[in-house]
Scaffold this active site. Structure first.
Site, PDB file in Angstrom:
ATOM      1  N   LYS A 156       0.830  -1.036  -0.037  1.00 56.85           N
ATOM      2  CA  LYS A 156      -0.023   0.061   0.570  1.00 56.85           C
ATOM      3  C   LYS A 156       0.537   1.647  -0.053  1.00 56.85           C
ATOM      4  O   LYS A 156       1.689   1.093   0.176  1.00 56.85           O
ATOM      5  CB  LYS A 156      -0.468   0.185   1.566  1.00 56.85           C
ATOM      6  N   ARG A 195      -9.835   0.819  15.865  1.00 56.65           N
ATOM      7  CA  ARG A 195      -9.777   1.761  14.527  1.00 56.65           C
ATOM      8  C   ARG A 195     -10.461   1.018  13.108  1.00 56.65           C
ATOM      9  O   ARG A 195     -11.562   1.920  13.076  1.00 56.65           O
ATOM     10  CB  ARG A 195      -7.918   1.313  13.666  1.00 56.65           C
ATOM     11  N   TYR A 245      15.757  31.809   2.611  1.00 60.53           N
ATOM     12  CA  TYR A 245      14.124  32.233   2.681  1.00 60.53           C
ATOM     13  C   TYR A 245      14.364  33.147   4.271  1.00 60.53           C
ATOM     14  O   TYR A 245      15.229  32.019   4.975  1.00 60.53           O
ATOM     15  CB  TYR A 245      12.933  31.616   2.684  1.00 60.53           C
ATOM     16  N   MET A 291      10.609  24.741  -1.983  1.00 60.01           N
ATOM     17  CA  MET A 291       9.655  24.435  -2.060  1.00 60.01           C
ATOM     18  C   MET A 291      10.478  22.800  -3.604  1.00 60.01           C
ATOM     19  O   MET A 291      10.360  21.582  -3.522  1.00 60.01           O
ATOM     20  CB  MET A 291       8.873  25.044  -3.085  1.00 60.01           C
TER      21      MET A 291
END
Length: 822
Positions: free
Chosen positions: A492, A590, A718, A767
């Site tokens: 998964k 869960r 930054y 980013m």
């Protein structure tokens, strides 16, 4: 090779059961999945802690294999084939190889050491091949199994062998020495690899030297410890006229004394003294490992008494050795298997097996250059290659080279080109679409240009996935299971960030029993990719039930509402015995049926023929934390009670499973019928003691985009969060938080590795970029950068960021290219 079966009975000390011993075999196999198995195959059924090949004999007989070496004959195949019954099939394989080796009498170079064996082998092959017809270990086949398979590939045309031998503990080399029996021994760098298998460095060296018991010359780097070990070795295993041929950077008494080495850009000049003469040697490398490996090659050439001019001319043409097969995304939905640096018959067989295990597309193509150093005549060689191509069901062949082109008539559906340039000129007209393409060529054909043209273009950050490490980790956990326990592997979340389909294909090739995904779309993607294994969907949404049925996925059912919704659709589609998996809640709270809902579940399922309860499962909450092991025991006890009640009331015989990765290691008595392997497959354990037995799977790599030096007082990034207090060299790397790197890893908390040295991140992670301090590292633009892998590990990153390795791994963006290799 061609061996009469009758001759093997005394060699293997075997009991023969069969109809006819007057049969010749020309192929030895240990892989039941190989498409190369056939009537002339002798299949050796290896049996170990992780797998038993005897289980696949019936399947092999159906495919035409008739000859087997076994430890026992399974009941369902008695009288259906020819069998050598032996005490130990691995020993039989080794004895067969030793017998076969003794049929030939030509020089053999044996290589061992901790590092550099494969590179030295490949370089020696390049350096000596103009003068010899060489047989060598394919890839890094240097193990207890790899060595015999390598030696069995010798044929009558070979007149020089180069074989490597690797060991991980004591009492292993004695087996390999009997098989290789080298006349010339080369001891490469002795490092820390496999240290855990030896009491100390002395024992490690002594064990490796056992390869050279019959070697007339031993080539090595001189130092006090190795000299002492060699002195003891020579006393214990005396050989008349044995020569020790040494080299050294520091000891002037060595046979070859390195007076000086000067590196400039990517090359090195080595000034050395040999027989009272001084020579200068140019090699195209500057790193210390390559220099040491090149010197080992130099001594072999000196031993063979090559003229210095030949030595210089050949060694200045040495090249980086690519030791792995890589799977890459190609243009037009193609998948590429990059083996573009070697072309020999044995490695072609390996590459074709890898192609079959990793094919994404049903259509298979091979781009193949002329093959060198086969030991066969061209007519015999290309007949054998054509048979391999046919056995592996290759749909089309593109041959490049004058020799292979002359045998085009042997290859149906083939296109031939005289050289790589001619192929590239026509590449647009070859219509590469939805194919799995093996690209395999000798280095001189420069097939890397073909790979570059066919590869999907992405940015220079890649996540490299080591499929061999996945195999290792899978087998490690398999070894903990009882023989009859099945294994489900979780793929998964895009294979925990590593890539879903490619890993699923490997797992299917390794015959795991189930795959597990979280949502239906993950399972659909795998089915569309050709996966045939049963796939369980752990968190199915009711809206996905029609798709689950359409794609023959198997849903986990965890509530009455969900069960009724699935039953309604199942009845509408007139299904019968559709497999479902019942989840019971034993304390995770869960998902799952709780104790007070079990009676309603039983009432709903009783007498229902639309669905079949394939398995009953639950999930452990704290199987990795000893402080809560008592809670785990309560969960297991409750699971036993609830699942037993379901089995009794419904009169069913389902698979039961509750253990996850850490549960496999910590609660072996609760294996039931199946376990679920997750994060452990990908090389991560919550137990530091266990972690050392797992291999790193994923290495996130990038490159240096730019290097600049800033003065004291200037800032980086930054918010000016980094201020230089002195002149600082800064490298910019094209990876950022959009690729999955946490911003919390910035500002000198995290680091990357460049040239095996830590470079701390300065300023904020951007980013698409991050910046690191490389003031202490001799690096340049284009140099490789390790974001995570061996250092830092995802475990180190997770600890620093106060999270778990799962989050680090699954955060890597899918815009990062995945490259799979073996």
């Amino acid at each position: 090779m061609s061996i009469n079966l009758k001759s093997l009975i005394p060699v293997l000390n075997a009991e023969w059961t069969g109809s006819d011993t007057d049969i010749f075999v020309d192929h030895i196999s240990i892989d039941s999945r190989s498409l190369q198995n056939g009537p002339q195959t002798l299949f050796i059924a290896l049996s170990g802690a992780n797998n038993d090949a005897h289980l696949y004999i019936a399947e092999l007989i159906e495919k035409g294999v008739q000859n087997f070496a076994v430890q026992y004959i399974p009941e369902n195949v008695k009288g259906k084939a020819n069998f050598f019954v032996v005490k130990n099939t691995l020993k039989a394989l080794q004895e067969l190889a030793a017998y076969y080796r003794d049929l030939f009498d030509f020089p053999i170079i044996g290589l061992t050491g901790s590092n550099g064996k494969t590179i030295v082998k490949e370089w020696l092959n390049f350096l000596l091949s103009p003068d010899y017809n060489i047989i060598r270990s394919p890839k890094s086949y240097n193990s207890q199994v790899g060595v015999p398979l390598s030696v069995i590939a010798i044929n009558e045309k070979h007149n020089l062998g180069i074989f490597e031998a690797g060991i991980s503990t004591v009492n292993e080399m004695v087996n390999l020495e009997k098989i290789i029996k080298p006349n010339i021994g080369v001891l490469t760098n002795i490092g820390s690899a496999h240290d855990e298998g030896f009491e100390n460095l002395t024992q490690k060296i002594n064990e490796k030297l056992l390869l050279f018991k019959k070697s007339a010359v031993i080539i090595y780097q001189k130092n006090e410890l190795v000299d002492k070990c060699l002195l003891d070795f020579s006393a214990q295993y005396p050989l008349e006229n044995r020569a020790l041929f040494s080299w050294s950077f520091a000891d002037a008494s060595a046979d070859v004394f390195i007076l000086k080495k000067e590196t400039k850009n990517d090359s090195t000049t080595i000034k050395y003294q040999y027989k009272d003469e001084i020579f200068n040697l140019e090699i195209p490398f500057s790193d210390s490992a390559s220099i040491e490996n090149a010197i080992s090659c130099l001594l072999v050439l000196l031993h063979f008494e090559y003229d210095f001019t030949i030595i210089q001319n050949r060694m200045e043409m040495l090249y980086p050795v690519e030791m792995r097969l890589e799977v890459k995304n190609g243009i037009h939905n193609c998948s590429l298997i990059d083996d573009s640096y070697s072309s020999d018959f044995q490695s072609l067989k390996i590459a074709l097996d890898f192609l079959e295990s990793q094919k994404k597309n049903a259509s298979k193509a091979v781009i193949l250059s002329d093959i060198f150093q086969s030991g066969f005549s061209n007519e015999e060689l290309y007949s054998k290659v054509a048979q391999l191509i046919s056995d592996n069901k290759i749909n089309r062949v593109i041959g490049i080279g004058t020799t292979i082109s002359s045998f085009q008539d042997k290859f149906p559906n083939s296109t031939m080109f005289q050289n790589t340039a001619a192929f590239i000129a026509e590449i647009e007209n070859l219509n590469f679409n939805n194919e799995t393409i093996l690209i395999k060529g000798a280095r001189s054909f420069q097939f890397e240009e073909i790979v570059s043209l066919l590869e999907e273009k992405t940015h220079e950050t890649v996540l490299e996935i080591n499929l061999d490490a996945i195999n290792h980790n899978l087998n490690y956990f398999k070894s903990k299971l009882a023989d009859d326990v099945k294994i489900m592997v979780m793929v998964k979340a895009f294979g925990y960030g590593n890539g879903g389909l490619e890993i699923a294909k490997l797992l299917e090739h390794n015959k795991v029993n189930y795959l597990g995904v979280a949502f239906a779309d993950e399972g659909i993607s795998l089915k569309n990719g050709g996966i045939k294994l049963p796939i369980m969907v752990l968190n199915p949404e009711s809206t996905s039930f029609p798709s689950i049925i359409q794609y023959k996925l198997e849903p986990e059912i965890y509530s009455i509402k969900g069960l009724n919704a699935f039953l309604k659709i199942a009845r509408e589609k007139n299904l019968k015995d559709f497999p479902i998996h019942i989840k019971v809640d034993t304390g995770m709270h869960r998902l799952g049926f709780e104790d007070n809902t079990i009676d309603e579940l039983i009432a709903t399922l009783k007498g229902n023929s639309t669905v079949r309860v394939q398995s009953i499962l639950s999930h452990l909450a704290t199987s990795d934390d000893p402080k809560h092991f008592d809670f785990v025991e309560k969960q297991i006890s409750l699971f036993e009670r609830l699942s037993s009640k379901l089995i009794s009331e419904l009169n069913i015989n389902p698979i039961r499973h509750i253990l996850n990765t850490s549960g496999i290691s910590n609660f072996p008595d609760a294996q039931y019928n199946m376990v679920r392997l997750g994060i452990g497959l990908y090389g991560v354990s919550n137990d530091p003691a266990e972690q050392k037995y797992l291999e790193n799977v994923g290495t996130l790599k990038s490159i240096i985009s730019q290097v600049r030096t800033i003065p004291a007082g200037d800032s980086v990034g930054y918010g000016r969060r980094f201020m230089a207090d002195k002149e600082t060299k800064i490298a910019t790397i094209p990876i950022g938080y959009a690729d999955g790197i946490s911003r919390l890893w910035g500002n000198q908390i995290g680091f990357v590795t460049i040239k095996n040295q830590k470079a701390y991140i300065v300023g904020s992670v951007c980013m698409d970029m991050l910046m690191v301090d490389v003031s202490h590292i001799d690096c340049k633009e284009g140099d490789s950068v390790i974001i995570f892998g061996e250092s830092p590990t995802v475990i180190e990153m997770a600890e620093a960021l106060k999270t778990i390795p799962y989050e680090i791994m699954t955060s890597i963006s899918q815009r990062v290219k995945r490259v799979f290799f073996r």
